[in-house]
Design a protein around this motif. Sequence first.
Motif, PDB file in Angstrom:
ATOM      1  N   SER A 152       5.501   6.973   3.830  1.00  0.00           N
ATOM      2  CA  SER A 152       7.158   7.004   3.309  1.00  0.00           C
ATOM      3  C   SER A 152       7.371   8.090   2.366  1.00  0.00           C
ATOM      4  O   SER A 152       8.415   8.625   2.818  1.00  0.00           O
ATOM      5  CB  SER A 152       7.262   5.728   2.666  1.00  0.00           C
ATOM      6  OG  SER A 152       8.590   5.536   2.347  1.00  0.00           O
ATOM      7  N   ASP A 203      -7.952   2.499  -1.677  1.00  0.00           N
ATOM      8  CA  ASP A 203      -6.648   2.448  -0.523  1.00  0.00           C
ATOM      9  C   ASP A 203      -6.839   1.244   0.367  1.00  0.00           C
ATOM     10  O   ASP A 203      -7.850   0.909   0.763  1.00  0.00           O
ATOM     11  CB  ASP A 203      -6.468   3.781   0.149  1.00  0.00           C
ATOM     12  CG  ASP A 203      -5.798   4.863  -0.914  1.00  0.00           C
ATOM     13  OD1 ASP A 203      -5.588   4.487  -1.945  1.00  0.00           O
ATOM     14  OD2 ASP A 203      -5.593   5.660  -0.265  1.00  0.00           O
ATOM     15  N   ASP A 204      -5.741   0.733   0.520  1.00  0.00           N
ATOM     16  CA  ASP A 204      -5.484  -0.597   1.626  1.00  0.00           C
ATOM     17  C   ASP A 204      -4.316   0.153   2.513  1.00  0.00           C
ATOM     18  O   ASP A 204      -3.849   1.312   2.247  1.00  0.00           O
ATOM     19  CB  ASP A 204      -5.237  -1.665   0.939  1.00  0.00           C
ATOM     20  CG  ASP A 204      -3.930  -1.712   0.005  1.00  0.00           C
ATOM     21  OD1 ASP A 204      -3.145  -0.761  -0.048  1.00  0.00           O
ATOM     22  OD2 ASP A 204      -3.929  -2.745  -0.766  1.00  0.00           O
ATOM     23  N   VAL A 205      -3.809  -0.607   3.462  1.00  0.00           N
ATOM     24  CA  VAL A 205      -2.835  -0.373   4.470  1.00  0.00           C
ATOM     25  C   VAL A 205      -1.712  -0.137   3.605  1.00  0.00           C
ATOM     26  O   VAL A 205      -0.836   0.751   3.984  1.00  0.00           O
ATOM     27  CB  VAL A 205      -2.869  -1.499   5.526  1.00  0.00           C
ATOM     28  CG1 VAL A 205      -1.413  -0.944   6.456  1.00  0.00           C
ATOM     29  CG2 VAL A 205      -4.065  -1.301   6.434  1.00  0.00           C
ATOM     30  N   PHE A 206      -1.369  -1.061   2.472  1.00  0.00           N
ATOM     31  CA  PHE A 206      -0.152  -0.878   1.791  1.00  0.00           C
ATOM     32  C   PHE A 206       0.118   0.423   1.205  1.00  0.00           C
ATOM     33  O   PHE A 206       1.144   1.227   1.220  1.00  0.00           O
ATOM     34  CB  PHE A 206      -0.161  -2.270   0.727  1.00  0.00           C
ATOM     35  CG  PHE A 206       1.306  -1.956   0.020  1.00  0.00           C
ATOM     36  CD1 PHE A 206       2.264  -2.664   0.313  1.00  0.00           C
ATOM     37  CD2 PHE A 206       1.261  -1.241  -1.421  1.00  0.00           C
ATOM     38  CE1 PHE A 206       3.364  -2.663  -0.384  1.00  0.00           C
ATOM     39  CE2 PHE A 206       2.656  -1.346  -2.007  1.00  0.00           C
ATOM     40  CZ  PHE A 206       3.568  -2.063  -1.437  1.00  0.00           C
ATOM     41  N   GLN A 207      -1.042   0.932   0.461  1.00  0.00           N
ATOM     42  CA  GLN A 207      -1.200   2.406  -0.156  1.00  0.00           C
ATOM     43  C   GLN A 207      -0.744   3.382   0.986  1.00  0.00           C
ATOM     44  O   GLN A 207      -0.125   4.202   0.782  1.00  0.00           O
ATOM     45  CB  GLN A 207      -2.307   2.424  -0.854  1.00  0.00           C
ATOM     46  CG  GLN A 207      -2.340   3.940  -1.490  1.00  0.00           C
ATOM     47  CD  GLN A 207      -1.526   4.228  -2.617  1.00  0.00           C
ATOM     48  OE1 GLN A 207      -0.746   3.173  -3.083  1.00  0.00           O
ATOM     49  NE2 GLN A 207      -1.133   5.262  -2.953  1.00  0.00           N
ATOM     50  N   ARG A 208      -1.446   3.351   1.993  1.00  0.00           N
ATOM     51  CA  ARG A 208      -1.225   4.272   3.079  1.00  0.00           C
ATOM     52  C   ARG A 208       0.182   4.409   3.812  1.00  0.00           C
ATOM     53  O   ARG A 208       0.772   5.500   3.930  1.00  0.00           O
ATOM     54  CB  ARG A 208      -2.302   4.208   4.290  1.00  0.00           C
ATOM     55  CG  ARG A 208      -3.756   4.365   3.699  1.00  0.00           C
ATOM     56  CD  ARG A 208      -4.530   4.563   5.030  1.00  0.00           C
ATOM     57  NE  ARG A 208      -4.835   3.352   5.684  1.00  0.00           N
ATOM     58  CZ  ARG A 208      -5.710   2.282   5.365  1.00  0.00           C
ATOM     59  NH1 ARG A 208      -6.458   2.607   4.490  1.00  0.00           N
ATOM     60  NH2 ARG A 208      -5.884   1.397   6.267  1.00  0.00           N
ATOM     61  N   ARG A 209       0.966   3.221   3.718  1.00  0.00           N
ATOM     62  CA  ARG A 209       2.254   3.102   3.992  1.00  0.00           C
ATOM     63  C   ARG A 209       2.821   3.905   2.922  1.00  0.00           C
ATOM     64  O   ARG A 209       3.961   4.494   3.401  1.00  0.00           O
ATOM     65  CB  ARG A 209       2.666   1.699   4.403  1.00  0.00           C
ATOM     66  CG  ARG A 209       1.894   1.230   5.612  1.00  0.00           C
ATOM     67  CD  ARG A 209       2.537   1.688   6.726  1.00  0.00           C
ATOM     68  NE  ARG A 209       2.205   0.914   8.202  1.00  0.00           N
ATOM     69  CZ  ARG A 209       1.211   1.066   8.849  1.00  0.00           C
ATOM     70  NH1 ARG A 209       0.181   1.823   8.311  1.00  0.00           N
ATOM     71  NH2 ARG A 209       1.016   0.042   9.771  1.00  0.00           N
ATOM     72  N   LEU A 210       2.725   3.591   1.946  1.00  0.00           N
ATOM     73  CA  LEU A 210       3.564   4.308   0.602  1.00  0.00           C
ATOM     74  C   LEU A 210       3.310   5.879   0.804  1.00  0.00           C
ATOM     75  O   LEU A 210       4.455   6.703   0.808  1.00  0.00           O
ATOM     76  CB  LEU A 210       3.149   3.664  -0.844  1.00  0.00           C
ATOM     77  CG  LEU A 210       3.355   2.287  -0.894  1.00  0.00           C
ATOM     78  CD1 LEU A 210       2.780   1.945  -2.361  1.00  0.00           C
ATOM     79  CD2 LEU A 210       4.924   2.226  -1.032  1.00  0.00           C
ATOM     80  N   GLN A 211       2.264   6.417   1.165  1.00  0.00           N
ATOM     81  CA  GLN A 211       1.963   7.857   1.422  1.00  0.00           C
ATOM     82  C   GLN A 211       2.933   8.322   2.494  1.00  0.00           C
ATOM     83  O   GLN A 211       3.576   9.268   2.180  1.00  0.00           O
ATOM     84  CB  GLN A 211       0.767   8.005   1.312  1.00  0.00           C
ATOM     85  CG  GLN A 211      -0.282   7.778   0.538  1.00  0.00           C
ATOM     86  CD  GLN A 211      -1.849   8.056   0.366  1.00  0.00           C
ATOM     87  OE1 GLN A 211      -2.083   7.487   1.503  1.00  0.00           O
ATOM     88  NE2 GLN A 211      -2.584   8.762  -0.353  1.00  0.00           N
TER      89      GLN A 211
END
Length: 395
Positions: free
Chosen positions: A366, A356-364
């Motif tokens: 959202s 996971d990176d920050v992008f993936q955590r933002r998707l979660q």
Amino acid sequence: MRTQVGIVGAGPAGLLLSHLLHLRGVESVIVENRSRDYIEQRVRAGVLEQGTVDLLVESGAGERLKREALVRDGIELRFGGRRHVLNLKELSGGRAYTIYAQQEIVKDLIGVRLAAGGQMHFEATDVGVHGLDTTAPRIRFRTDGGQVELQCDFIAGCDGFHGISRPSIPAGALTVFERVYPFGWLGILVDAATPEQETVYAWHERGFGFFNRRSPTLTRHFLQVAPDEDIANWPDERIWRELRVRLATDDGWQPVEGPVLSRNITEMRSFVVEPMRYGRLYLAGDAAHIVPPTGAKGLNLAVADVRVLAPALAGYYASGRTDLLDAYSDTCLKRVWRVEHFSWWMTSMLHRFPDDDVFQRRLQRSQLDYIVSSRAAATTLAENYVGLPWTTAAA
């Protein structure tokens, strides 16, 4: 020995199948390699769909369930320090879920089978299934009385993911679909009374956390951990400290602590075999499919399987019809893949993955924000969590 349907495994799938067949006048014998005490005490799932509860009650196996189970209308999604309660009953048009441990269902089903004179062989050894592609399949096993051969018309493999039924099918006859997740669940059963009602699913930067009230005096907690985690590295103090972090809310909520009665680490896996039969062997429950526990579907999916298999077998004996047996696998797999998707979706949304990176955590985040702010999104979760109606997913 001879019977109409030989059943390998005395878990919920095998016991319920035997009970439903009995109600339809079909004989069965259950062969189980564990002791009765072991399967009645083994702590497993505890969240029942509406349809599972209805079937147990309608079949006469749900009297104690009606008295002792906890009926729940909602769940709580917890993230960013805030609570978000979803009223699943209202969202799903009146369907709820019920908290009642799997081992209690096993006790109830053993009770009704014994009361009806059902034959069950516990602590059987050297169990094997033979002649699966013939009209006279057999189950061979050993008991204190010696070697036994049980002649059957059909065999139901209800002996779980690690059982002997599925591996007895010739190589190449089944197609396997599998995904192993890069984490596990550390679970504890706690002797602690708590006023909390909703089941809590928590998304946190440190990993997933879970809370479930099992009874007025028992609670169940889970923490996401590494798949190869050594449980010895998790003393009580560390578990409670991590639970307080992952389940924290901005209103100061704290878990009610108490003696830890049991602990275990559960692997996370999605697994399906197609078809769910070979010759006269029919696979049901974990012998045919596994789901990660995030969606609380494993036990319920096993019940859905035998709900299809029992009338199919009964139809064969009543009139010689084979169309329902021929359709068994396709019928079950429709629901299996729907449940697999829901369980994968819940797991992917709530857990931290190693890459996971920050992008993936933002998707979660959202996705979670969308569920708690959109009735349409919340309804999708609710309908799947409490269980799609049988006519939608199992027919």
